[in-house]
Design a protein around this motif. Structure first.
Motif, mmCIF file in Angstrom:
data_model
loop_
_atom_site.group_PDB
_atom_site.id
_atom_site.type_symbol
_atom_site.label_atom_id
_atom_site.label_comp_id
_atom_site.label_asym_id
_atom_site.label_seq_id
_atom_site.Cartn_x
_atom_site.Cartn_y
_atom_site.Cartn_z
ATOM 1 N N ASP A 1 0.813 -1.224 0.000
ATOM 2 C CA ASP A 1 0.000 0.000 0.000
ATOM 3 C C ASP A 1 0.843 1.270 0.000
ATOM 4 N N THR A 2 2.142 1.175 -0.318
ATOM 5 C CA THR A 2 2.980 2.373 -0.397
ATOM 6 C C THR A 2 2.524 3.253 -1.549
ATOM 7 N N ALA A 3 2.383 4.539 -1.267
ATOM 8 C CA ALA A 3 1.953 5.518 -2.271
ATOM 9 C C ALA A 3 3.098 6.482 -2.559
ATOM 10 N N GLN A 4 2.963 7.214 -3.657
ATOM 11 C CA GLN A 4 4.063 8.081 -4.068
ATOM 12 C C GLN A 4 3.554 9.332 -4.771
ATOM 13 N N VAL A 5 4.343 10.406 -4.679
ATOM 14 C CA VAL A 5 4.047 11.661 -5.372
ATOM 15 C C VAL A 5 4.095 11.432 -6.879
ATOM 16 N N LEU B 1 -2.605 9.767 6.595
ATOM 17 C CA LEU B 1 -2.031 8.814 5.647
ATOM 18 C C LEU B 1 -0.587 9.141 5.292
ATOM 19 N N THR B 2 -0.015 10.122 5.974
ATOM 20 C CA THR B 2 1.360 10.534 5.673
ATOM 21 C C THR B 2 2.333 9.370 5.736
ATOM 22 N N HIS B 3 2.117 8.457 6.664
ATOM 23 C CA HIS B 3 3.050 7.341 6.873
ATOM 24 C C HIS B 3 3.117 6.391 5.676
ATOM 25 N N ARG B 4 2.148 6.462 4.785
ATOM 26 C CA ARG B 4 2.123 5.536 3.646
ATOM 27 C C ARG B 4 2.955 6.016 2.462
ATOM 28 N N VAL B 5 3.422 7.247 2.493
ATOM 29 C CA VAL B 5 4.086 7.842 1.331
ATOM 30 C C VAL B 5 5.600 7.804 1.511
ATOM 31 N N THR C 1 -1.034 5.103 -5.236
ATOM 32 C CA THR C 1 -0.399 3.827 -5.513
ATOM 33 C C THR C 1 -0.506 3.590 -7.016
ATOM 34 N N ALA C 2 0.340 2.725 -7.547
ATOM 35 C CA ALA C 2 0.222 2.371 -8.959
ATOM 36 C C ALA C 2 -1.137 1.739 -9.224
ATOM 37 N N ARG C 3 -1.600 0.966 -8.276
ATOM 38 C CA ARG C 3 -2.905 0.304 -8.403
ATOM 39 C C ARG C 3 -4.024 1.329 -8.503
ATOM 40 N N GLY C 4 -3.964 2.368 -7.660
ATOM 41 C CA GLY C 4 -4.985 3.407 -7.703
ATOM 42 C C GLY C 4 -4.963 4.178 -8.998
ATOM 43 N N LEU C 5 -3.765 4.465 -9.511
ATOM 44 C CA LEU C 5 -3.636 5.208 -10.755
ATOM 45 C C LEU C 5 -4.156 4.389 -11.938
ATOM 46 N N ALA C 6 -3.787 3.107 -11.990
ATOM 47 C CA ALA C 6 -4.247 2.250 -13.080
ATOM 48 C C ALA C 6 -5.756 2.044 -13.024
ATOM 49 N N ARG C 7 -6.288 1.870 -11.819
ATOM 50 C CA ARG C 7 -7.730 1.669 -11.670
ATOM 51 C C ARG C 7 -8.503 2.924 -12.086
ATOM 52 N N PRO D 1 -16.012 6.694 -4.506
ATOM 53 C CA PRO D 1 -16.845 5.679 -5.154
ATOM 54 C C PRO D 1 -16.058 4.558 -5.832
ATOM 55 N N LEU D 2 -14.871 4.865 -6.376
ATOM 56 C CA LEU D 2 -14.087 3.846 -7.066
ATOM 57 C C LEU D 2 -13.127 3.101 -6.148
ATOM 58 N N GLY D 3 -13.008 3.544 -4.897
ATOM 59 C CA GLY D 3 -12.084 2.902 -3.970
ATOM 60 C C GLY D 3 -10.637 3.087 -4.367
ATOM 61 N N LEU D 4 -10.279 4.306 -4.749
ATOM 62 C CA LEU D 4 -8.930 4.587 -5.227
ATOM 63 C C LEU D 4 -8.011 5.085 -4.120
ATOM 64 N N ASP D 5 -6.819 4.566 -4.087
ATOM 65 C CA ASP D 5 -5.760 5.181 -3.294
ATOM 66 C C ASP D 5 -5.105 6.233 -4.182
ATOM 67 N N LEU D 6 -5.757 7.379 -4.295
ATOM 68 C CA LEU D 6 -5.301 8.465 -5.151
ATOM 69 C C LEU D 6 -5.861 9.751 -4.565
ATOM 70 N N TRP D 7 -4.977 10.663 -4.203
ATOM 71 C CA TRP D 7 -5.380 11.876 -3.505
ATOM 72 C C TRP D 7 -4.759 13.111 -4.155
ATOM 73 N N ILE D 8 -5.525 14.186 -4.211
ATOM 74 C CA ILE D 8 -4.994 15.512 -4.543
ATOM 75 C C ILE D 8 -5.209 16.333 -3.277
ATOM 76 N N GLY D 9 -4.239 16.256 -2.390
ATOM 77 C CA GLY D 9 -4.357 16.750 -1.021
ATOM 78 C C GLY D 9 -4.413 15.553 -0.096
ATOM 79 N N LEU D 10 -3.257 15.106 0.380
ATOM 80 C CA LEU D 10 -3.173 13.885 1.181
ATOM 81 C C LEU D 10 -3.716 14.107 2.584
ATOM 82 N N PRO D 11 -4.666 13.280 3.035
ATOM 83 C CA PRO D 11 -5.121 13.381 4.427
ATOM 84 C C PRO D 11 -3.949 13.163 5.390
ATOM 85 N N PRO D 12 -3.820 13.982 6.415
ATOM 86 C CA PRO D 12 -2.659 13.884 7.318
ATOM 87 C C PRO D 12 -2.463 12.506 7.921
#
Length: 389
Positions: free
Chosen positions: A63-67, A204-208, A274-280, A191-202
């Protein structure tokens, strides 16, 4: 190289290319995901969570996410397109219809579609913003509204590297009363269940993971060779060039590892996924996805891949092709096929959809190389994907 995740039968070439990104192309931590006809067929991750980490650093996890850097633009563009799909935004209306202050400085004839296709004529600011101003939600929109157009909107195009944030963000706020990041979270990512944010909730900082600049090793003999970027590197090195001023509309550039930067809403540059969120996300723009409905109506999918601007780009110098919010397949930004639309991020990340092949693709990395639009690591993954029947 220890790579986690898996691929569907027949997609082993993508896994092999992903491994070689670490052993031959300088990746330190990355992930790639592919959906085909709404079904996930590639989901891989590996390396270190932090690009600047040493021995013993935490591994990249599922579940690691990236800028995303400019890979954010593709997600952000979905918001005005969905507003158009819902009958709330007219792409052929003057921007001033929704945002009267924008009509200053020769921008009276700028249409909404010009904002999306980098034809608005405001790729740079006469006075760059500080990081704090860029992130405060007010200074950026005010600056682009007051900025004089560098060309008659709609007559030429040049990549709005940073100003895209304030152009789209303020337009969406004027139409919906919500920020673009909030609208995306509530109407798309949720609605799509995406790990994709424009403005990261605080929380979730540990995941990036932390990002860092890297110098890739020289290509091996027989490696994939990409068309040279002609003079874009020299243009960026020139402090007086429009290229440098466009990317430098925020000066100094923000620290991408700073939690404050990641929590801000900059639709041009600070999306996190995440790559998964972006692809989805991209898969949902072309059809039904596993456990979720379709995001774009067929007419909106067709619109996303429709060429709005093409030819010499005043900022990127090379020839580029843009649809409304998306880069289109071409020599400067090779995607899967001429049907593809998506967006790269400077230094590595890439997401795209290909409606004819039924593909949604996402690649994210913590290792930012010098590429602008055609990173060799993403291109190697696409080349491998093309070998899959």
């Amino acid at each position: 190289m220890d790579v986690q995740g898996g691929v569907a039968a027949g997609y082993e070439p993508v896994r092999d290319a992903f491994v070689r990104n670490f052993t031959e192309r300088g990746d330190r931590g990355a992930a790639v995901a592919v959906y085909r006809d709404g079904r996930k067929v590639v989901d891989l991750w590996g390396g270190l969570r932090d690009a600047d980490g040493g021995p013993g650093s935490a591994p990249w996890e599922e579940d690691t996410a990236q800028v995303l850097r400019s890979g954010t633009k593709g997600a952000a563009a979905a918001v005005p397109l969905l507003l158009h799909q819902r009958g709330l935004l007219d792409l052929d209306a003057p921007v001033g219809t929704y945002w009267p202050e924008f009509k200053a400085g020769g921008k009276e004839r700028a249409l909404v579609r010009h904002l999306l296709s980098h034809q608005a004529g405001v790729p740079a600011l006469d006075t760059p913003l500080t990081p704090a101003q860029a992130e405060d939600g007010h200074s950026g929109p005010r600056a682009v509204a007051e900025q004089s157009a560098r060309w008659e909107p709609g007559t030429d195009h040049g990549y709005h590297a940073q100003t895209f944030s304030w152009l789209l963000g303020e337009l969406v706020r004027r139409v919906t009363g919500r920020t673009l990041g909030r609208w995306f979270a509530e109407e798309v990512a949720g609605p799509l269940g995406l790990d994709l944010w424009i403005g990261l909730p605080p929380e979730l900082t540990h995941r990036v993971g932390r990002v860092a600049a890297v110098t890739p090793p020289p290509p091996a003999a027989g490696a994939l060779k990409l068309r040279p970027r002609r003079t874009v590197t020299a243009a960026y090195a020139d402090p007086d060039s429009l290229t440098r001023r466009a990317f430098g509309a925020i000066d100094p550039l923000p620290d991408e590892n700073d939690p404050g930067f990641r929590a801000a809403e900059l639709p041009a540059s600070n999306g996190i996924a995440t790559a998964r969120g972006l692809a989805r996300f991209y898969a949902a723009t072309i059809g039904e996805t596993e456990g979720a409905g379709r995001l774009f109506a067929p007419a909106t999918t067709a619109l996303a891949r429709t060429e709005e601007a093409a030819g010499p780009d005043r900022v990127l110098v090379v020839n580029t092709r843009f649809g409304p919010g998306y880069m289109l397949h071409g020599p400067a930004s090779p995607l899967y096929s001429p049907a593809s639309y998506g967006h790269p991020g400077r230094g590595g990340s890439l997401g795209f959809a290909d409606p004819e092949a039924g593909l949604g693709f996402g690649y994210v990395t913590n290792s930012h190389a010098g590429s602008v639009t055609a990173d060799p690591r993403a291109q190697a993954l696409i080349a491998a994907l093309r070998t899959v029947a």
